[in-house]
Scaffold this motif. Structure first.
Motif, short mmCIF file in Angstrom:
data_model
loop_
_atom_site.label_atom_id
_atom_site.label_comp_id
_atom_site.label_asym_id
_atom_site.label_seq_id
_atom_site.Cartn_x
_atom_site.Cartn_y
_atom_site.Cartn_z
N LEU A 42 0.77 -1.25 0.11
CA LEU A 42 0.09 0.00 -0.07
C LEU A 42 0.94 1.33 0.01
O LEU A 42 0.48 2.28 -0.74
CB LEU A 42 -0.96 -0.14 1.23
N LEU A 43 1.86 1.33 1.12
CA LEU A 43 2.77 2.41 0.74
C LEU A 43 3.52 2.44 -0.48
O LEU A 43 3.65 3.92 -0.95
CB LEU A 43 3.58 2.39 2.04
N ARG A 44 3.80 1.68 -1.10
CA ARG A 44 4.72 1.76 -2.54
C ARG A 44 3.69 2.39 -3.44
O ARG A 44 4.18 2.99 -4.37
CB ARG A 44 5.16 0.26 -2.67
N GLN A 45 2.33 2.41 -3.08
CA GLN A 45 1.33 2.97 -4.42
C GLN A 45 1.35 4.37 -4.09
O GLN A 45 0.92 5.25 -4.91
CB GLN A 45 0.14 2.54 -4.00
N VAL A 46 1.76 5.00 -2.81
CA VAL A 46 1.71 6.55 -2.67
C VAL A 46 2.49 7.25 -3.70
O VAL A 46 3.66 6.88 -3.74
CB VAL A 46 1.88 6.63 -1.21
N THR A 47 2.05 8.20 -4.25
CA THR A 47 2.77 9.11 -5.12
C THR A 47 2.95 10.53 -4.90
O THR A 47 3.26 11.45 -5.42
CB THR A 47 1.81 8.88 -6.55
N THR A 48 2.27 11.08 -3.66
CA THR A 48 2.10 12.27 -3.34
C THR A 48 3.26 12.39 -2.24
O THR A 48 3.86 11.60 -1.71
CB THR A 48 0.88 12.63 -2.55
N PRO A 49 3.69 13.70 -2.14
CA PRO A 49 4.78 13.79 -1.22
C PRO A 49 4.40 13.70 -0.08
O PRO A 49 3.17 13.86 0.47
CB PRO A 49 4.97 15.49 -1.32
N THR A 50 5.29 13.05 0.82
CA THR A 50 4.83 12.40 2.08
C THR A 50 5.96 12.87 3.03
O THR A 50 7.24 12.82 2.81
CB THR A 50 5.11 10.98 2.14
N LEU A 51 5.37 13.40 4.30
CA LEU A 51 6.21 13.81 5.51
C LEU A 51 5.89 12.86 6.76
O LEU A 51 4.50 12.82 6.88
CB LEU A 51 6.07 15.27 5.81
N LEU A 52 6.81 12.20 7.36
CA LEU A 52 6.49 11.70 8.56
C LEU A 52 7.57 12.15 9.47
O LEU A 52 8.75 12.02 9.47
CB LEU A 52 6.81 10.18 8.35
N ILE A 53 6.65 12.82 10.56
CA ILE A 53 7.48 13.62 11.54
C ILE A 53 7.18 12.58 13.12
O ILE A 53 6.03 12.19 13.10
CB ILE A 53 7.04 14.74 11.94
#
Length: 109
Positions: A42-53
């Motif tokens: 599922l994560l590998r399908q993410v195409t938007t900019p992603t920020l994890l704090i």
């Protein structure tokens, strides 16, 4: 919450937890929340900019260093930022840093 959390922080957390759908916390704490899903796929399908704090589990953070590393592996373009000694409420405890990190992501995406 960390042991030194004040009464106001405890009350805020209690208020938030009381609004969660019944069974959700039990599922999350027993690792059933993602049952039936392959989170990496599922994560590998993410195409938007992603920020994890995230902070430190020992300080009350929900995301461990292992969790953050998993996200890094699945989303190599994601920005993963650790705030040392921060807990789950890092946006409250570190609002300027949190806002700056979000603005940086938006400005460069």
């Amino acid at each position: 919450l960390p042991p030194e959390a004040g009464e106001a922080a405890v009350q805020t957390m209690a208020d938030q937890v009381s609004r969660v759908a019944p069974g959700t916390l039990e599922d999350a704490f027993s690792n059933r929340l993602w049952q039936g899903f392959e989170l990496g796929a599922l994560l590998r399908q993410v195409t938007t900019p992603t920020l994890l704090i995230h902070g430190d589990v020992g300080s009350g953070a929900a995301v461990s260093e292992d969790d953050a590393e998993f996200v890094r592996q699945q989303l190599p373009a994601a920005r993963v930022i650790r705030i040392p000694n921060a807990g789950h409420l890092f946006p409250v405890d570190h609002p300027a840093f949190t806002l700056q990190s979000i603005e940086d992501l938006l400005r460069t995406s």
